[in-house]
Design a protein around this motif. Structure first.
Motif, PDB file in Angstrom:
ATOM      1  N   UNK A 256      66.906   1.240  38.599  1.00 46.28           N
ATOM      2  CA  UNK A 256      66.378   2.440  39.264  1.00 46.28           C
ATOM      3  C   UNK A 256      66.324   2.326  40.798  1.00 46.28           C
ATOM      4  N   UNK A 257      65.648   1.300  41.352  1.00 46.93           N
ATOM      5  CA  UNK A 257      65.609   1.261  42.826  1.00 46.93           C
ATOM      6  C   UNK A 257      66.994   1.056  43.425  1.00 46.93           C
ATOM      7  N   UNK A 258      67.876   0.369  42.678  1.00 46.14           N
ATOM      8  CA  UNK A 258      69.222   0.128  43.212  1.00 46.14           C
ATOM      9  C   UNK A 258      70.039   1.417  43.262  1.00 46.14           C
ATOM     10  N   UNK A 259      69.775   2.317  42.319  1.00 51.41           N
ATOM     11  CA  UNK A 259      70.477   3.611  42.380  1.00 51.41           C
ATOM     12  C   UNK A 259      70.055   4.348  43.651  1.00 51.41           C
ATOM     13  N   UNK A 260      68.735   4.347  43.895  1.00 48.47           N
ATOM     14  CA  UNK A 260      68.257   5.044  45.099  1.00 48.47           C
ATOM     15  C   UNK A 260      68.825   4.425  46.375  1.00 48.47           C
ATOM     16  N   UNK A 261      68.690   3.110  46.517  1.00 44.25           N
ATOM     17  CA  UNK A 261      69.171   2.504  47.768  1.00 44.25           C
ATOM     18  C   UNK A 261      70.692   2.575  47.837  1.00 44.25           C
ATOM     19  N   UNK A 262      71.357   2.435  46.688  1.00 41.83           N
ATOM     20  CA  UNK A 262      72.817   2.554  46.673  1.00 41.83           C
ATOM     21  C   UNK A 262      73.252   3.938  47.145  1.00 41.83           C
TER      22      UNK A 262
ATOM     23  N   UNK B 258      75.597   4.838  40.177  1.00 34.76           N
ATOM     24  CA  UNK B 258      74.806   4.636  38.958  1.00 34.76           C
ATOM     25  C   UNK B 258      75.399   3.494  38.137  1.00 34.76           C
ATOM     26  N   UNK B 259      76.715   3.547  37.948  1.00 36.19           N
ATOM     27  CA  UNK B 259      77.388   2.506  37.170  1.00 36.19           C
ATOM     28  C   UNK B 259      77.235   1.151  37.846  1.00 36.19           C
TER      29      UNK B 259
ATOM     30  N   UNK C  72      75.346  -2.269  36.540  1.00 36.26           N
ATOM     31  CA  UNK C  72      76.058  -3.547  36.473  1.00 36.26           C
ATOM     32  C   UNK C  72      75.261  -4.647  37.188  1.00 36.26           C
ATOM     33  N   UNK C  73      74.849  -4.339  38.406  1.00 36.25           N
ATOM     34  CA  UNK C  73      74.116  -5.338  39.195  1.00 36.25           C
ATOM     35  C   UNK C  73      72.781  -5.672  38.520  1.00 36.25           C
ATOM     36  N   UNK C  74      72.086  -4.626  38.043  1.00 32.30           N
ATOM     37  CA  UNK C  74      70.794  -4.862  37.389  1.00 32.30           C
ATOM     38  C   UNK C  74      70.995  -5.709  36.138  1.00 32.30           C
ATOM     39  N   UNK C  75      72.050  -5.421  35.383  1.00 32.80           N
ATOM     40  CA  UNK C  75      72.304  -6.172  34.153  1.00 32.80           C
ATOM     41  C   UNK C  75      72.522  -7.650  34.456  1.00 32.80           C
TER      42      UNK C  75
ATOM     43  N   UNK D  98      67.135  -3.013  49.442  1.00 32.26           N
ATOM     44  CA  UNK D  98      67.820  -2.323  50.533  1.00 32.26           C
ATOM     45  C   UNK D  98      69.168  -2.953  50.833  1.00 32.26           C
ATOM     46  N   UNK D  99      69.230  -4.265  50.745  1.00 33.52           N
ATOM     47  CA  UNK D  99      70.493  -4.958  51.008  1.00 33.52           C
ATOM     48  C   UNK D  99      71.408  -4.896  49.791  1.00 33.52           C
ATOM     49  N   UNK D 100      70.798  -5.094  48.604  1.00 33.26           N
ATOM     50  CA  UNK D 100      71.610  -5.030  47.390  1.00 33.26           C
ATOM     51  C   UNK D 100      72.242  -3.649  47.244  1.00 33.26           C
ATOM     52  N   UNK D 101      71.560  -2.642  47.781  1.00 27.90           N
ATOM     53  CA  UNK D 101      72.112  -1.285  47.763  1.00 27.90           C
ATOM     54  C   UNK D 101      73.472  -1.215  48.450  1.00 27.90           C
ATOM     55  N   UNK D 102      73.668  -2.060  49.455  1.00 25.84           N
ATOM     56  CA  UNK D 102      74.968  -2.077  50.142  1.00 25.84           C
ATOM     57  C   UNK D 102      76.059  -2.530  49.175  1.00 25.84           C
ATOM     58  N   UNK D 103      75.736  -3.589  48.400  1.00 23.10           N
ATOM     59  CA  UNK D 103      76.702  -4.075  47.410  1.00 23.10           C
ATOM     60  C   UNK D 103      76.982  -2.979  46.394  1.00 23.10           C
ATOM     61  N   UNK D 104      75.908  -2.358  45.916  1.00 23.59           N
ATOM     62  CA  UNK D 104      76.058  -1.300  44.910  1.00 23.59           C
ATOM     63  C   UNK D 104      76.956  -0.187  45.443  1.00 23.59           C
ATOM     64  N   UNK D 105      76.687   0.251  46.679  1.00 26.31           N
ATOM     65  CA  UNK D 105      77.468   1.354  47.247  1.00 26.31           C
ATOM     66  C   UNK D 105      78.925   0.957  47.430  1.00 26.31           C
ATOM     67  N   UNK D 106      79.155  -0.283  47.856  1.00 31.77           N
ATOM     68  CA  UNK D 106      80.533  -0.734  48.055  1.00 31.77           C
ATOM     69  C   UNK D 106      81.273  -0.833  46.731  1.00 31.77           C
TER      70      UNK D 106
END
Lengths: 514, 349
Positions: B66-72, B297-298, B302-305, B279-287
């Protein structure tokens, strides 16, 4: 073929075919270049000239066919190999580092960093020697960022010569030059040929091709359709071969000028970098008239263009449109006031390369015509793009194609369509045909003439004096930000305008005005 | 072998980078797992089981995503407009702080109003945190990478001060933590009895909303135009500065929502370890998502899993859960490389 003839061949292309997805850029192209010979490669935009040269230079790899340099097969896709074998290429878009000096740019990547030839004194001495011999006047210590376009091209040529190039490829070399600079370039080329270099000269300016080349190869739709010895052909035949049909330049009927739609009084603007601003310029653009602005590149054309485009405002003086001073001068208010703007650089300012045709078509009007409470009307936008494709003869697979895949001519037609569709009454055309083929040039000129005939005021900025003299009803010359008086069509010879372009006549003119 | 640029990449080629990057990541992880003494297949099996092996595991993974989707999303929105927001961490904490300020009893409102107020306030302060650097960029040309990054540290120290001072829980036995949110300010669970809160649904809605903004609205069109070619956008009359500021507000707002969702949905109070670098992991997620909002979202899942799975894997296999960090880092590096490589065609001479 005799042995002596064989020995003279420096470059041989054999059966070159290159495809980009469904598009075939080159199909089965074969030719040979002899020592000391100038071949002109002629063809419309998108005919495959640049692709062919990029294959030769190793930036692309051919799908089929082979390249032979000095009787050695050239390994494909390796610019280094082509460079080492003595091929020098001067690209249409220069590949220089603006923050480095001339000599630094020239030696960049030539030798190992430790090589003696890299010592500034040695390098500069060699550059001076080359520039004297080939009439390429340029200061080795000047920063490239401060040079004019013509000087930068000289640096590119010097770069090739410095690397002992034996074959020089010039891609549209005169597109960015003034007539005088083009003449100087030809002198350089003649010197180069005399000393045994071979030249491939890519152009679609027929008179240049006739003047400089020994042989002409005509490319159409990626195929080599004709080969002529220059002395056995003429401009009309070449033009017909190039476009596949007889072409005629549009004839311009006399104008019937009306009231001024855009007026500038004593406008001064700040300069940007080395480019001068405007110095107390007064100018009227009248309805139903094409005003030509002649001048050597970098004499205030950019400032005038930016001003009319809405990018800058006068620092003093007044700008009036339709008799009233516009409030909050900006690109948006320029568009809202009926100013159509054809920018000088269609790649950088005119279009967004990775946007599709539809997205580019609505760039200026999305907010006013295709927006409903913040939502974009894509159906309407696509229909609009489709209308432009049909109305302005944009050759493309459809409105979803990314704009970077279009040729320069089709890109320009899109821009024309985009700005002319709203029937603007003031048109700024800054170098509207630079780098376009004859077919597209005539098309653009016809559209400008048509707009004039329906009563629009057109300002044509060009460094091509032929274009200015052919199209303009009245001509101004700009020099160091100052504007000459207005000259009516047919009252000035090119030499007269040339003197104004060189800055003569202004002092007297200025005193008279004061 | 030679590299040759591709003029018009096909759809397959554009989806290739994430696939390549994730494949390469697993190869690296397998090697490291072997070095650590585990069987790579067993390790991956355990990670998979830990992430999706049970109802509890799946919900844990969704909660972590959830937080990674937002920051991503926050990063994807900003990066698409070439606004380099590295400060999602600070924006997240800002959203968390305002949620705690409003939601610990200072106000008494019915739950729906309370939650709406906290959520909107979190978006607002998150947006304001990014507005500063965005204004510095548009007015003075200050590099936002530097300002947003440094603001993270400044803001974290500020939160530390708040938790030792004004926001410190009087009943907290001296720990630097805030008081607990009142029940009206807590995001309820989506299904009673299952440990998954409405923050996840909100994140999905946000992803769809960003996608709609990108593709259907004038603002999305403007943001893409400014990101692709600011000069052409300015020439065409697009108000570039205003668009950058709007982008900053949207991006910061999304990151602020991450803080609201974490505090209100999951933790119930604010501590300094609220975000382990979302906040930083969001960069990875977005990339990894190639800046596509639905891809975010996907990628976040993946990262959360990997994180959730690695945690339980390390307990079972004895391979350190740091493996997850390494996998994440290598996924980012490989992604950058893969994006570059898929723009070219490899040619054999």
């Amino acid at each position: 073929m005799t042995d002596t003839e064989k020995a003279q061949v420096v470059l041989r292309l054999d059966g070159i075919t290159k495809r980009f997805g469904p598009v075939t850029a080159n199909e089965d192209v074969s030719f040979a270049l002899n020592r000391g010979e100038v071949i002109a490669l002629l063809g419309e935009n998108g005919a495959g000239k640049t692709t062919l040269m990029n294959i030769l230079f190793g930036q692309y790899t051919a799908d089929e066919g082979s390249v032979e340099l000095f009787s050695q097969p050239l390994p494909a896709g390796n610019p280094r190999a082509a460079l080492d074998a003595g091929v020098g290429m001067v690209h249409q878009h220069f590949t220089l580092a603006g923050n480095l000096t001339v000599w630094e740019n020239i030696v960049l990547g030539v030798d190992a960093l430790s090589a003696a030839s890299l010592r500034p004194a040695n390098a500069k001495a060699r550059i001076r020697q080359l520039s004297e011999r080939f009439h390429l006047k340029v200061d080795p210590d000047a920063k490239v960022g401060r040079l004019t376009v013509g000087e930068r091209q000289r640096v590119e040529i010097l770069k090739a010569l410095y690397r002992n190039a034996k074959i020089l490829i010039l891609d549209e070399p005169t597109a960015v030059l003034t007539p005088q600079e083009a003449d100087a370039l030809f002198a350089t080329l003649r010197e180069a040929i005399a000393s045994g270099l071979s030249v491939i000269f890519i152009s679609h300016k027929l008179h240049e091709v006739m003047a400089i080349s020994d042989r002409v190869l005509v490319l159409r739709h990626g195929r080599l359709v004709a080969e002529r010895a220059t002395q056995d052909t003429n401009g009309e035949e070449l033009a017909a071969l190039m476009v596949g049909a007889e072409v005629s330049a549009p004839s311009i009927a006399p104008a019937s000028p009306g009231a001024p739609l855009l007026s500038m009084r004593d406008v001064t603007t700040p300069g940007a970098g080395s480019a001068p601003g405007l110095a107390r310029v007064s100018l009227d653009l009248r309805a139903g008239q094409i005003t030509g602005l002649a001048g050597v590149s970098g004499n205030g054309q950019a400032a005038l263009s930016d001003l009319i485009s809405g990018l800058i405002s006068p620092s003093s003086g007044t700008l009036e449109l339709h008799g009233a001073s516009p409030q909050g001068w900006s690109p948006r208010s320029a568009i809202a006031n009926g100013v159509a703007r054809i920018p000088e650089d269609r790649h950088k300012t005119g279009t967004i390369a990775d946007f599709d045709l539809t997205e580019n078509a609505i760039l200026e009007t999305y907010a006013t015509r295709f927006s409903k409470r913040g939502w974009l009307d894509w159906v309407g936008a696509r229909a609009f793009a489709q209308k432009l494709i049909e109305g302005y003869d944009i050759r493309c697979p459809g409105p979803d194609i990314r704009i970077r895949l279009l040729s320069g001519g089709n890109m320009q037609k899109l821009i024309l369509g985009r700005v002319l569709e709203g029937a603007p009454d003031i048109i700024l055309a800054n170098q509207p045909v630079r780098g376009l083929d004859i077919g597209a040039v005539n098309y653009v000129h016809e559209q400008l003439a048509k707009a004039r005939d329906r009563g629009a005021a057109v300002l044509l900025i060009s460094e091509d004096l032929d274009e200015i003299m052919r199209l303009s009803d009245v001509i101004h010359v700009i020099s160091e930000g100052r504007l000459s008086p207005e000259f009516a069509r047919g009252t000035m010879r090119p030499e007269d305008l040339g003197r104004w372009m060189a800055g003569e006549g202004f002092e007297k003119g200025m005193t008279d005005a004061a | 072998m030679r590299l040759e640029p591709i003029a018009a990449p096909s759809v397959g080629r554009r989806v290739l980078p994430p696939a390549l990057a994730i494949g390469a990541t697993f190869v690296v992880a397998a090697l490291l797992a072997m070095i650590a003494g585990g069987n790579p297949f067993a390790v991956f099996g355990l990670i998979l089981k830990g992430a999706f092996g049970s109802k509890f595991a799946i919900l844990e993974t969704l909660n972590s995503a959830t937080p990674l989707i937002f920051t991503g999303l926050a990063i994807a929105v900003a990066f698409r407009a070439k606004l380099w927001n590295i400060g999602a961490e600070a924006q997240l904490y800002a959203g968390a702080v305002i949620t705690v300020v409003l939601g610990t009893g200072a106000l008494s409102l019915p739950a729906p109003l309370m939650l709406a107020l906290c959520g909107l306030a979190a978006m607002l302060v998150g947006a304001l945190i990014l507005l500063g650097p965005a204004l510095l960029k548009t007015r003075l040309g200050v590099d936002e990478v530097v300002t947003t990054l440094l603001l993270n540290f400044i803001f974290l120290l500020f939160v530390s001060y708040l938790l030792e001072g004004p926001l410190k829980d009087p009943m907290g036995m001296g720990w630097p933590k805030s008081a607990r949110l009142i029940p009206e300010a807590r995001l309820p669970r989506i299904v009673e009895g299952l440990r998954l809160h409405w923050g996840f649904a909100l994140a999905l809605i946000a992803a769809v909303a960003v996608w709609v903004i990108n593709t259907r609205t004038t603002l999305g069109y403007e943001m893409r135009a400014v990101g692709q070619n600011a000069e052409a956008a300015a020439f065409a009359g697009i108000p570039v500065t205003r668009v950058i500021l709007k982008t900053a507000l949207l991006s910061g707002g999304l990151a602020g929502l991450a803080g609201f969702s974490e505090v209100s949905g999951l933790k119930g109070s604010l501590t300094l370890d609220l975000s382990p670098g979302f906040g930083y992991t969001g960069i990875v997620v977005a990339m990894l998502a190639l800046l596509h909002p639905l891809g975010v979202v996907v990628a976040a899942l993946f990262v959360a899993a990997i994180f959730v799975g690695a945690d339980s894997m390390s307990r079972a296999a004895g391979v350190p859960s740091y493996l997850a960090d390494i996998m994440l880092a290598s996924a980012l590096l490989f992604m950058v490389l893969a994006i570059l490589l898929t723009k070219f065609r490899v040619r054999r001479d």
